[in-house]
Design a protein around this motif. Sequence first.
Motif, PDB file in Angstrom:
ATOM      1  N   ARG A 104      32.869  51.140 -22.714  1.00 27.96           N
ATOM      2  CA  ARG A 104      34.037  50.284 -22.891  1.00 27.96           C
ATOM      3  C   ARG A 104      33.629  49.055 -23.709  1.00 27.96           C
ATOM      4  O   ARG A 104      32.526  48.530 -23.521  1.00 27.96           O
ATOM      5  N   ARG A 154      38.822  48.410 -24.990  1.00 30.50           N
ATOM      6  CA  ARG A 154      38.720  49.752 -25.582  1.00 30.50           C
ATOM      7  C   ARG A 154      37.914  50.600 -24.613  1.00 30.50           C
ATOM      8  O   ARG A 154      36.759  50.271 -24.324  1.00 30.50           O
ATOM      9  N   ASP A 155      38.534  51.676 -24.163  1.00 27.95           N
ATOM     10  CA  ASP A 155      37.891  52.513 -23.163  1.00 27.95           C
ATOM     11  C   ASP A 155      37.634  53.887 -23.774  1.00 27.95           C
ATOM     12  O   ASP A 155      38.579  54.562 -24.164  1.00 27.95           O
ATOM     13  N   GLU A 188      41.193  42.495 -25.899  1.00 30.11           N
ATOM     14  CA  GLU A 188      41.524  43.927 -25.972  1.00 30.11           C
ATOM     15  C   GLU A 188      40.440  44.701 -25.250  1.00 30.11           C
ATOM     16  O   GLU A 188      39.250  44.385 -25.392  1.00 30.11           O
ATOM     17  N   THR A 228      43.950  48.368 -24.252  1.00 30.87           N
ATOM     18  CA  THR A 228      44.783  47.558 -23.377  1.00 30.87           C
ATOM     19  C   THR A 228      44.701  46.120 -23.850  1.00 30.87           C
ATOM     20  O   THR A 228      43.620  45.652 -24.187  1.00 30.87           O
ATOM     21  N   GLU A 229      45.815  45.446 -23.856  1.00 34.52           N
ATOM     22  CA  GLU A 229      45.797  44.039 -24.285  1.00 34.52           C
ATOM     23  C   GLU A 229      45.971  43.124 -23.087  1.00 34.52           C
ATOM     24  O   GLU A 229      46.641  43.462 -22.134  1.00 34.52           O
ATOM     25  N   ASP A 230      45.386  41.989 -23.157  1.00 35.26           N
ATOM     26  CA  ASP A 230      45.342  41.053 -22.059  1.00 35.26           C
ATOM     27  C   ASP A 230      45.256  39.670 -22.694  1.00 35.26           C
ATOM     28  O   ASP A 230      45.064  39.552 -23.892  1.00 35.26           O
ATOM     29  N   THR A 246      41.964  54.425 -24.596  1.00 34.47           N
ATOM     30  CA  THR A 246      43.073  53.474 -24.598  1.00 34.47           C
ATOM     31  C   THR A 246      42.679  52.110 -25.155  1.00 34.47           C
ATOM     32  O   THR A 246      41.508  51.738 -25.158  1.00 34.47           O
TER      33      THR A 246
END
Length: 260
Positions: free
Chosen positions: A223, A236-237, A234, A244-246, A242
């Motif tokens: 990740r 990245r997995d 962001e 994901t934004e945070d 995926t």
Amino acid sequence: MPADLSPIDKAKFVAAKRASEFVESGMRVGLGTGSTAAWLVRCLGEMVREEGLRIRGVPTSARTAALARDVGIDVISLDEAKWLDLTIDGADEFDPELNLIKGGGGALLQEKIVATASDQMIVIADAAKEVANLGAFPLPVEVVPFGWQTTQALLSETLEAMDVMGREITLRMNGERPYVTDEGNYIVDLHLGRIGNARQLALILNQMPGVVENGLFVDICDRVIVGHGDGRIELRDINAGTVTEDRMEFVEDDNLFRDL
Ligand SMILES: O=C(CO)[C@H](O)[C@H](O)COP(=O)(O)O
């Protein structure tokens, strides 16, 4: 935390802070090396001192060991830990497959041993580390000092035989003297420009007698957490594929980033 952090340090900090949320009490955690990893170590230290987090940390360099002890983290060796739940480290470059170039800070050997001995590796990085192809950052290769010039010549011939475009190789220096790693080795940096097949190059480099390890991390990172100077994050997995934004907000009054 000083309020006058540069955007790049804010980016590194938010990535580190977000990564610290993956650390749980009881874990054995690999602690990376570099300016981004240093933020992580400070965040974990704060959690140990103020929130009662109980972890044992395995540092990837003498520098990180000193910082970890300083901030109150229980430091153990990799052989004491035997296996790690999680390693969190920085990187010089990461590509869309989450393959990495590491070793800009000279700690690639311990970093690769520690990350490989972990259930999971999380990389924390500012957005400038993201690339479509690895190789613009010079690839660090750790070599034994004995016969290093011969090893360098062999590296050069090998790159030529592989038809690699950029072939300049420089010995990393510390002032007037060669830079010496924690393991007593030298580092040569390969200025390649673009790495076509990272897996193949990593295998070929490690077959050379004078080479101890190279800075290509292929299929090791699970990740990447990318931080931005405005507090965006962001995730990245690699398994879930995926993004994901945070977001974290920098609160100037408290000099702290806080979860929104
Ligand atoms: O591989 C490393 C050290 O050997 C570092 O993780 C890499 O150089 C990134 O450093 P920084 O976080 O300071 O940009």
